[in-house]
Design a protein around this motif. Sequence first.
Motif, PDB file in Angstrom:
ATOM      1  N   ALA A 179       0.838  -1.209   0.000  1.00 39.92           N
ATOM      2  CA  ALA A 179       0.000   0.000   0.000  1.00 39.92           C
ATOM      3  C   ALA A 179       0.870   1.256   0.000  1.00 39.92           C
ATOM      4  O   ALA A 179       0.571   2.242  -0.694  1.00 39.92           O
ATOM      5  N   GLN A 180       1.949   1.225   0.772  1.00 42.08           N
ATOM      6  CA  GLN A 180       2.858   2.372   0.814  1.00 42.08           C
ATOM      7  C   GLN A 180       3.492   2.617  -0.547  1.00 42.08           C
ATOM      8  O   GLN A 180       3.572   3.754  -1.014  1.00 42.08           O
ATOM      9  N   ARG A 181       3.932   1.531  -1.231  1.00 41.44           N
ATOM     10  CA  ARG A 181       4.522   1.667  -2.567  1.00 41.44           C
ATOM     11  C   ARG A 181       3.491   2.211  -3.554  1.00 41.44           C
ATOM     12  O   ARG A 181       3.800   3.067  -4.388  1.00 41.44           O
ATOM     13  N   ALA A 182       2.267   1.692  -3.478  1.00 40.43           N
ATOM     14  CA  ALA A 182       1.223   2.126  -4.408  1.00 40.43           C
ATOM     15  C   ALA A 182       0.915   3.609  -4.225  1.00 40.43           C
ATOM     16  O   ALA A 182       0.718   4.345  -5.208  1.00 40.43           O
ATOM     17  N   CYS A 183       0.887   4.080  -2.983  1.00 37.16           N
ATOM     18  CA  CYS A 183       0.601   5.492  -2.738  1.00 37.16           C
ATOM     19  C   CYS A 183       1.739   6.375  -3.223  1.00 37.16           C
ATOM     20  O   CYS A 183       1.506   7.500  -3.694  1.00 37.16           O
ATOM     21  N   GLU A 184       2.981   5.897  -3.112  1.00 39.33           N
ATOM     22  CA  GLU A 184       4.108   6.655  -3.649  1.00 39.33           C
ATOM     23  C   GLU A 184       3.955   6.850  -5.157  1.00 39.33           C
ATOM     24  O   GLU A 184       4.163   7.948  -5.685  1.00 39.33           O
ATOM     25  N   LYS A 185       3.592   5.780  -5.858  1.00 36.21           N
ATOM     26  CA  LYS A 185       3.386   5.875  -7.304  1.00 36.21           C
ATOM     27  C   LYS A 185       2.210   6.786  -7.627  1.00 36.21           C
ATOM     28  O   LYS A 185       2.250   7.554  -8.590  1.00 36.21           O
ATOM     29  N   LEU A 186       1.162   6.696  -6.808  1.00 38.73           N
ATOM     30  CA  LEU A 186      -0.032   7.515  -7.019  1.00 38.73           C
ATOM     31  C   LEU A 186       0.317   9.003  -6.921  1.00 38.73           C
ATOM     32  O   LEU A 186      -0.046   9.806  -7.791  1.00 38.73           O
ATOM     33  N   ARG A 187       1.040   9.372  -5.869  1.00 36.53           N
ATOM     34  CA  ARG A 187       1.376  10.786  -5.667  1.00 36.53           C
ATOM     35  C   ARG A 187       2.380  11.272  -6.705  1.00 36.53           C
ATOM     36  O   ARG A 187       2.351  12.436  -7.111  1.00 36.53           O
ATOM     37  N   ARG A 188       3.282  10.387  -7.145  1.00 35.58           N
ATOM     38  CA  ARG A 188       4.263  10.783  -8.155  1.00 35.58           C
ATOM     39  C   ARG A 188       3.568  11.207  -9.445  1.00 35.58           C
ATOM     40  O   ARG A 188       4.068  12.057 -10.184  1.00 35.58           O
ATOM     41  N   ARG A 189       2.411  10.623  -9.710  1.00 38.00           N
ATOM     42  CA  ARG A 189       1.661  10.955 -10.923  1.00 38.00           C
ATOM     43  C   ARG A 189       0.607  12.030 -10.688  1.00 38.00           C
ATOM     44  O   ARG A 189      -0.163  12.344 -11.591  1.00 38.00           O
ATOM     45  N   GLY A 190       0.541  12.564  -9.476  1.00 39.19           N
ATOM     46  CA  GLY A 190      -0.402  13.633  -9.192  1.00 39.19           C
ATOM     47  C   GLY A 190      -1.844  13.175  -9.183  1.00 39.19           C
ATOM     48  O   GLY A 190      -2.740  13.956  -9.522  1.00 39.19           O
ATOM     49  N   LEU A 191      -2.104  11.909  -8.774  1.00 41.03           N
ATOM     50  CA  LEU A 191      -3.446  11.349  -8.807  1.00 41.03           C
ATOM     51  C   LEU A 191      -3.945  11.042  -7.402  1.00 41.03           C
ATOM     52  O   LEU A 191      -3.177  11.012  -6.437  1.00 41.03           O
ATOM     53  N   VAL A 192      -5.240  10.801  -7.302  1.00 42.67           N
ATOM     54  CA  VAL A 192      -5.863  10.295  -6.077  1.00 42.67           C
ATOM     55  C   VAL A 192      -6.701   9.079  -6.449  1.00 42.67           C
ATOM     56  O   VAL A 192      -7.135   8.932  -7.590  1.00 42.67           O
ATOM     57  N   ALA A 193      -6.916   8.216  -5.467  1.00 44.33           N
ATOM     58  CA  ALA A 193      -7.699   6.993  -5.689  1.00 44.33           C
ATOM     59  C   ALA A 193      -9.022   7.086  -4.956  1.00 44.33           C
ATOM     60  O   ALA A 193      -9.103   7.630  -3.854  1.00 44.33           O
ATOM     61  N   ALA A 194     -10.062   6.519  -5.561  1.00 43.05           N
ATOM     62  CA  ALA A 194     -11.381   6.518  -4.932  1.00 43.05           C
ATOM     63  C   ALA A 194     -11.734   5.161  -4.350  1.00 43.05           C
ATOM     64  O   ALA A 194     -12.721   5.044  -3.630  1.00 43.05           O
ATOM     65  N   ALA A 195     -10.946   4.128  -4.668  1.00 46.47           N
ATOM     66  CA  ALA A 195     -11.262   2.784  -4.173  1.00 46.47           C
ATOM     67  C   ALA A 195      -9.977   1.980  -4.018  1.00 46.47           C
ATOM     68  O   ALA A 195      -8.956   2.259  -4.672  1.00 46.47           O
ATOM     69  N   VAL A 196     -10.031   0.972  -3.150  1.00 49.10           N
ATOM     70  CA  VAL A 196      -8.858   0.165  -2.803  1.00 49.10           C
ATOM     71  C   VAL A 196      -9.251  -1.309  -2.842  1.00 49.10           C
ATOM     72  O   VAL A 196     -10.377  -1.681  -2.484  1.00 49.10           O
ATOM     73  N   GLY A 197      -8.317  -2.149  -3.279  1.00 49.96           N
ATOM     74  CA  GLY A 197      -8.532  -3.588  -3.265  1.00 49.96           C
ATOM     75  C   GLY A 197      -7.310  -4.297  -2.715  1.00 49.96           C
ATOM     76  O   GLY A 197      -6.186  -3.804  -2.810  1.00 49.96           O
ATOM     77  N   VAL A 198      -7.521  -5.460  -2.107  1.00 46.59           N
ATOM     78  CA  VAL A 198      -6.422  -6.299  -1.625  1.00 46.59           C
ATOM     79  C   VAL A 198      -6.697  -7.731  -2.066  1.00 46.59           C
ATOM     80  O   VAL A 198      -7.849  -8.121  -2.293  1.00 46.59           O
ATOM     81  N   PHE A 199      -5.635  -8.516  -2.205  1.00 42.64           N
ATOM     82  CA  PHE A 199      -5.809  -9.939  -2.490  1.00 42.64           C
ATOM     83  C   PHE A 199      -4.653 -10.726  -1.882  1.00 42.64           C
ATOM     84  O   PHE A 199      -3.563 -10.179  -1.622  1.00 42.64           O
ATOM     85  N   ALA A 200      -4.883 -12.003  -1.664  1.00 45.16           N
ATOM     86  CA  ALA A 200      -3.861 -12.933  -1.176  1.00 45.16           C
ATOM     87  C   ALA A 200      -4.135 -14.289  -1.806  1.00 45.16           C
ATOM     88  O   ALA A 200      -5.294 -14.716  -1.902  1.00 45.16           O
ATOM     89  N   GLN A 201      -3.073 -14.963  -2.238  1.00 43.88           N
ATOM     90  CA  GLN A 201      -3.211 -16.248  -2.929  1.00 43.88           C
ATOM     91  C   GLN A 201      -2.228 -17.260  -2.368  1.00 43.88           C
ATOM     92  O   GLN A 201      -1.095 -16.912  -2.021  1.00 43.88           O
ATOM     93  N   THR A 202      -2.676 -18.504  -2.309  1.00 43.63           N
ATOM     94  CA  THR A 202      -1.786 -19.591  -1.933  1.00 43.63           C
ATOM     95  C   THR A 202      -0.995 -20.039  -3.162  1.00 43.63           C
ATOM     96  O   THR A 202      -1.137 -19.484  -4.248  1.00 43.63           O
ATOM     97  N   ASP A 203      -0.176 -21.058  -2.990  1.00 50.56           N
ATOM     98  CA  ASP A 203       0.714 -21.527  -4.053  1.00 50.56           C
ATOM     99  C   ASP A 203      -0.042 -22.456  -4.993  1.00 50.56           C
ATOM    100  O   ASP A 203      -0.291 -23.620  -4.682  1.00 50.56           O
ATOM    101  N   GLY A 204      -0.401 -21.950  -6.162  1.00 56.51           N
ATOM    102  CA  GLY A 204      -1.137 -22.757  -7.136  1.00 56.51           C
ATOM    103  C   GLY A 204      -0.329 -23.872  -7.744  1.00 56.51           C
ATOM    104  O   GLY A 204      -0.889 -24.787  -8.359  1.00 56.51           O
ATOM    105  N   PHE A 205       1.003 -23.817  -7.581  1.00 60.05           N
ATOM    106  CA  PHE A 205       1.851 -24.878  -8.125  1.00 60.05           C
ATOM    107  C   PHE A 205       1.969 -26.063  -7.163  1.00 60.05           C
ATOM    108  O   PHE A 205       2.657 -27.033  -7.462  1.00 60.05           O
ATOM    109  N   GLN A 206       1.319 -25.955  -6.018  1.00 54.76           N
ATOM    110  CA  GLN A 206       1.307 -27.050  -5.045  1.00 54.76           C
ATOM    111  C   GLN A 206      -0.136 -27.454  -4.772  1.00 54.76           C
ATOM    112  O   GLN A 206      -0.703 -27.117  -3.738  1.00 54.76           O
ATOM    113  N   PRO A 207      -0.777 -28.179  -5.713  1.00 55.74           N
ATOM    114  CA  PRO A 207      -2.198 -28.504  -5.561  1.00 55.74           C
ATOM    115  C   PRO A 207      -2.500 -29.387  -4.352  1.00 55.74           C
ATOM    116  O   PRO A 207      -3.643 -29.455  -3.906  1.00 55.74           O
ATOM    117  N   GLY A 208      -1.484 -30.033  -3.799  1.00 53.07           N
ATOM    118  CA  GLY A 208      -1.712 -30.870  -2.622  1.00 53.07           C
ATOM    119  C   GLY A 208      -1.896 -30.084  -1.349  1.00 53.07           C
ATOM    120  O   GLY A 208      -2.363 -30.625  -0.336  1.00 53.07           O
TER     121      GLY A 208
END
Length: 428
Positions: free
Chosen positions: A276-305
């Motif tokens: 989130a900190q990195r994303a906000c740095e990029k956001l401010r560098r471009r002079g923009l603001v965000a109206a919505a936020v999303g997060v995700f987390a994924q397990t290891d799809g290469f280990q189906p067991g």
Amino acid sequence: MFALIDGNNFYASCERVFQPELRGRPLIVLSNNDGCAIARSDEAKALGVTMGQPLHEIPPRLRRRLAIRSANFTLYGDMSARVGAILQDAVARVEPYSIDESFLDLSPLRDRLEFARALRERVQRWTGIPNCVGIGPTKTLAKLGNHIAKSALRKPGSYPAALGGVADLSALSKGTLTELLAATPVQELWGVGRQWTARLHGIGIRTALELRTAPRERLRQQFGVVLARTQRELAGEPCIALEDVEPDRRQILVSRSFGQRVDDPAAVGAALATFAQRACEKLRRRGLVAAAVGVFAQTDGFQPGLPQHHANRTAPLARPSADIRLILALVSQLQRGLLRKGCAYKRAGVWLFDLARPDALQGDLFTPATLGDPRLMATVDAINRRFGRNTLGLAATGWQPHPDWGMRQQHLSPCYTTCVRDLPRVGC
């Protein structure tokens, strides 16, 4: 008139600038977590290493012959900026297309070929990055010219039109250009990917010339306006303008694969806070603001067991903002209950969307159009620019030099140009 200048094997070339012992050796650069080959020197290509090939699939007898480096995007980004500064000084209009490619507007120039040769030599002499230049009346033909210039360097004499790493397709006769397009597979064209290649082969179009001469209306109906523009550009009709001002982003995504599977919710939370900190740095560098936020987390799809879980959530901000304090508060809320007990996560990320410029937003009589403290954020950014990233940050990121979720980079080179400790030492 357009030109495309492209760094040859860019990531590998950046490594060789500060490590002369790598020159002439087979060299590959690996993706995040040292997974796959994302850059190969010509010597590594000759040994049969393919783009995207996983490191563990390279035979041991071959691997022993390779010099291996982890991706050092800080170094590559700084070298790209140095090349860009040279190009901006040489011509009035430049469109950075990727980290290693830029389109140039050569319309005001008369002796384009001599200019391109001098510019190519200057970039290599001042930065150490070998490069090639393609020139054409359209961006598609300039891109094709660059491909031909590279091919001519690898196989001298294969393309008489390309001399010294520069190919000017605008100087070719009509018959010579037709022969060149007839010898160019359609998949070598800019923007023609695997799916389009298969579909084009299915209707008998296998070369650039066959694409150029195909019935226009039928092609547009079957493939849409994008490929129709490519067809017109092959015929010398400019349809894709030079974008010397980068258009505003619609969304910003920061995500990483972890160096190891992580089952601690606190560690995943620290990773999300960092992203989130990195994303906000990029956001401010471009002079923009965000109206919505999303997060995700994924397990290891290469280990189906193993137990699998792919979780994501999104939510709007009360009002658009680029203030990391407000955005992190929403990220923390979205994370609650997001992870599943017993699952080990391998990747996570944060994305900001519904982006806009603050002066384009409509407020009302009682509340401002945006939230946050722009002056505080500008101060944080200025300190981090001057004294280095993470000089100021948020405690929620964990503030660890080598966190559990950090990337695996066993072959990482120093940051020769951006870190005082890593500056090259020269003995006199």
